[in-house]
Write a protein that holds these residues in place. Structure first.
Motif, PDB file in Angstrom:
ATOM      1  N   LEU A 188      21.099   0.042   9.073  1.00 36.51           N
ATOM      2  CA  LEU A 188      22.525  -0.300   9.138  1.00 36.51           C
ATOM      3  C   LEU A 188      23.041   0.496  10.561  1.00 36.51           C
ATOM      4  O   LEU A 188      23.849  -0.287  11.186  1.00 36.51           O
ATOM      5  N   GLU A 189      22.689   1.670  10.850  1.00 44.12           N
ATOM      6  CA  GLU A 189      22.823   2.359  12.061  1.00 44.12           C
ATOM      7  C   GLU A 189      22.453   1.641  13.304  1.00 44.12           C
ATOM      8  O   GLU A 189      23.194   1.689  14.344  1.00 44.12           O
ATOM      9  N   ALA A 190      21.252   1.032  13.059  1.00 45.40           N
ATOM     10  CA  ALA A 190      20.676   0.060  14.142  1.00 45.40           C
ATOM     11  C   ALA A 190      21.634  -1.224  14.452  1.00 45.40           C
ATOM     12  O   ALA A 190      21.351  -1.986  15.472  1.00 45.40           O
ATOM     13  N   GLN A 191      22.475  -1.655  13.644  1.00 46.61           N
ATOM     14  CA  GLN A 191      23.236  -2.747  13.757  1.00 46.61           C
ATOM     15  C   GLN A 191      22.445  -3.976  13.739  1.00 46.61           C
ATOM     16  O   GLN A 191      23.088  -4.761  14.441  1.00 46.61           O
ATOM     17  N   TYR A 192      21.549  -4.186  12.785  1.00 54.44           N
ATOM     18  CA  TYR A 192      20.732  -5.291  12.773  1.00 54.44           C
ATOM     19  C   TYR A 192      21.721  -6.689  12.391  1.00 54.44           C
ATOM     20  O   TYR A 192      22.467  -6.366  11.611  1.00 54.44           O
ATOM     21  N   LYS A 193      21.581  -7.612  12.812  1.00 54.46           N
ATOM     22  CA  LYS A 193      22.345  -8.871  12.393  1.00 54.46           C
ATOM     23  C   LYS A 193      22.169  -9.198  10.952  1.00 54.46           C
ATOM     24  O   LYS A 193      22.998  -9.156  10.137  1.00 54.46           O
ATOM     25  N   ILE A 219      19.941  -7.685   7.449  1.00 57.90           N
ATOM     26  CA  ILE A 219      18.960  -6.736   6.931  1.00 57.90           C
ATOM     27  C   ILE A 219      18.424  -7.349   5.479  1.00 57.90           C
ATOM     28  O   ILE A 219      19.373  -7.690   4.805  1.00 57.90           O
ATOM     29  N   VAL A 220      17.295  -7.527   5.129  1.00 55.96           N
ATOM     30  CA  VAL A 220      16.705  -7.902   3.987  1.00 55.96           C
ATOM     31  C   VAL A 220      16.111  -6.738   3.114  1.00 55.96           C
ATOM     32  O   VAL A 220      15.441  -5.816   3.622  1.00 55.96           O
ATOM     33  N   ILE A 221      16.738  -6.671   1.893  1.00 52.78           N
ATOM     34  CA  ILE A 221      16.484  -5.349   1.170  1.00 52.78           C
ATOM     35  C   ILE A 221      15.581  -5.844   0.047  1.00 52.78           C
ATOM     36  O   ILE A 221      16.058  -6.520  -0.963  1.00 52.78           O
ATOM     37  N   GLU A 222      14.239  -5.676   0.013  1.00 48.42           N
ATOM     38  CA  GLU A 222      13.331  -5.944  -0.937  1.00 48.42           C
ATOM     39  C   GLU A 222      13.397  -5.044  -2.337  1.00 48.42           C
ATOM     40  O   GLU A 222      13.390  -5.682  -3.544  1.00 48.42           O
ATOM     41  N   ASP A 269      31.822   3.889   6.719  1.00 44.85           N
ATOM     42  CA  ASP A 269      30.557   3.673   6.236  1.00 44.85           C
ATOM     43  C   ASP A 269      29.993   2.364   6.798  1.00 44.85           C
ATOM     44  O   ASP A 269      30.739   1.541   7.081  1.00 44.85           O
ATOM     45  N   PRO A 270      28.569   2.549   7.412  1.00 53.52           N
ATOM     46  CA  PRO A 270      28.261   1.276   8.245  1.00 53.52           C
ATOM     47  C   PRO A 270      27.834   0.084   7.430  1.00 53.52           C
ATOM     48  O   PRO A 270      27.881  -1.000   7.677  1.00 53.52           O
ATOM     49  N   CYS A 271      27.779   0.457   5.846  1.00 56.71           N
ATOM     50  CA  CYS A 271      27.870  -0.864   4.931  1.00 56.71           C
ATOM     51  C   CYS A 271      29.134  -1.515   5.255  1.00 56.71           C
ATOM     52  O   CYS A 271      29.023  -2.904   4.622  1.00 56.71           O
ATOM     53  N   CYS A 272      30.060  -1.419   5.544  1.00 59.70           N
ATOM     54  CA  CYS A 272      31.347  -2.116   5.849  1.00 59.70           C
ATOM     55  C   CYS A 272      31.284  -3.187   6.734  1.00 59.70           C
ATOM     56  O   CYS A 272      32.204  -4.148   6.668  1.00 59.70           O
ATOM     57  N   LYS A 273      30.555  -2.968   7.414  1.00 63.76           N
ATOM     58  CA  LYS A 273      30.197  -4.122   8.770  1.00 63.76           C
ATOM     59  C   LYS A 273      29.367  -5.336   7.830  1.00 63.76           C
ATOM     60  O   LYS A 273      29.027  -6.153   8.740  1.00 63.76           O
ATOM     61  N   TYR A 274      28.854  -5.170   6.771  1.00 65.60           N
ATOM     62  CA  TYR A 274      28.049  -6.090   6.171  1.00 65.60           C
ATOM     63  C   TYR A 274      28.441  -6.825   5.105  1.00 65.60           C
ATOM     64  O   TYR A 274      29.329  -6.180   4.368  1.00 65.60           O
ATOM     65  N   VAL A 283      18.006  -8.830  -1.693  1.00 64.60           N
ATOM     66  CA  VAL A 283      19.280  -8.796  -0.985  1.00 64.60           C
ATOM     67  C   VAL A 283      19.381  -8.924   0.298  1.00 64.60           C
ATOM     68  O   VAL A 283      19.012  -8.101   1.225  1.00 64.60           O
ATOM     69  N   VAL A 284      20.264  -9.838   0.800  1.00 64.04           N
ATOM     70  CA  VAL A 284      20.265 -10.136   2.381  1.00 64.04           C
ATOM     71  C   VAL A 284      21.707  -9.568   2.610  1.00 64.04           C
ATOM     72  O   VAL A 284      22.692 -10.187   2.283  1.00 64.04           O
ATOM     73  N   LEU A 285      21.740  -8.776   3.709  1.00 64.82           N
ATOM     74  CA  LEU A 285      22.921  -8.426   4.340  1.00 64.82           C
ATOM     75  C   LEU A 285      22.992  -9.143   5.654  1.00 64.82           C
ATOM     76  O   LEU A 285      22.442  -9.114   6.446  1.00 64.82           O
ATOM     77  N   VAL A 286      24.340  -9.684   5.872  1.00 68.45           N
ATOM     78  CA  VAL A 286      24.634 -10.139   7.167  1.00 68.45           C
ATOM     79  C   VAL A 286      25.751  -9.328   7.953  1.00 68.45           C
ATOM     80  O   VAL A 286      26.948  -9.067   7.320  1.00 68.45           O
ATOM     81  N   ARG A 287      25.494  -8.807   9.204  1.00 71.69           N
ATOM     82  CA  ARG A 287      26.607  -8.133   9.709  1.00 71.69           C
ATOM     83  C   ARG A 287      27.844  -9.105  10.285  1.00 71.69           C
ATOM     84  O   ARG A 287      27.593 -10.214  10.807  1.00 71.69           O
ATOM     85  N   LYS A 288      28.978  -8.606   9.871  1.00 69.94           N
ATOM     86  CA  LYS A 288      30.071  -9.346  10.242  1.00 69.94           C
ATOM     87  C   LYS A 288      31.123  -8.388  10.877  1.00 69.94           C
ATOM     88  O   LYS A 288      31.342  -7.422  10.281  1.00 69.94           O
TER      89      LYS A 288
END
Length: 169
Positions: free
Chosen positions: A30-35, A37-40, A106-111, A134-139
């Motif tokens: 999250l802090e590295a700001q990947y476009k 993030i896949v969470i297994e 919170d860095p999660c608010c960008k996803y 769960v797949v997160l996309v940065r927006k």
């Protein structure tokens, strides 16, 4: 897709602190700001998706209740509109404040959680061991923050004006 676009939090249990390791990996991603993030790991993926859903709910509630506050005086008679507009305005302000305090930094608010199967098909999901990651996309969320803060401030101004008129005038 380059390796800097997608990070996978793999579900590999190697020791008794595996859950802490998953959380640390997610935090780093999250802090590295990947476009993407896949969470297994199911537990941390579900918790993250719920946290994002609560933030989305606060945002939508702030916007919708603020709009209700501002439009009620146009649609109801003036003697009744305050019974709807003032509580709606208070809810809008409270949700915007809670969002600002709890989610803004919170860095999660960008996803957002990605559900679009066409977009998911472009990700390297074939290497996963989990069947439902769960797949997160940065927006960019600057526009949504501006929207709910502007509406909540307008609702606050309306409520302050109405309370002033009720008790002072």
């Amino acid at each position: 897709m380059s390796s800097t676009d997608c990070y996978i939090v793999h579900e590999i249990y190697n020791g008794e602190n595996a859950q802490d390791q998953f959380e640390w990996e997610l935090e780093q991603a999250l802090e590295a700001q990947y476009k993407y993030i896949v969470i297994e790991p199911t537990r941390i993926g579900d918790e993250t998706a719920r946290w994002i859903a609560v933030g989305n709910c606060l945002h939508k509630t702030a916007v919708l209740s603020g709009v209700s506050c501002l439009l009620t005086p146009l649609s109801l008679p003036l003697e009744y509109s305050r019974y709807v507009a003032l509580p709606a305005g208070a809810v809008s302000v409270a949700c915007a404040l809670l969002y600002g305090i709890s989610w803004q930094f919170d860095p999660c608010c960008k996803y957002q959680v990605e559900y679009d199967s066409q977009k998911l098909s472009r990700l390297p999901l074939h290497t996963l061991t989990s069947s439902s990651p769960v797949v997160l996309v940065r927006k960019d969320d600057i526009h949504r923050k501006r929207l709910h803060n502007t509406i909540a401030l307008a609702a606050l101004a309306y409520c302050v004006k109405k309370v002033y008129e009720l008790y002072v005038v």
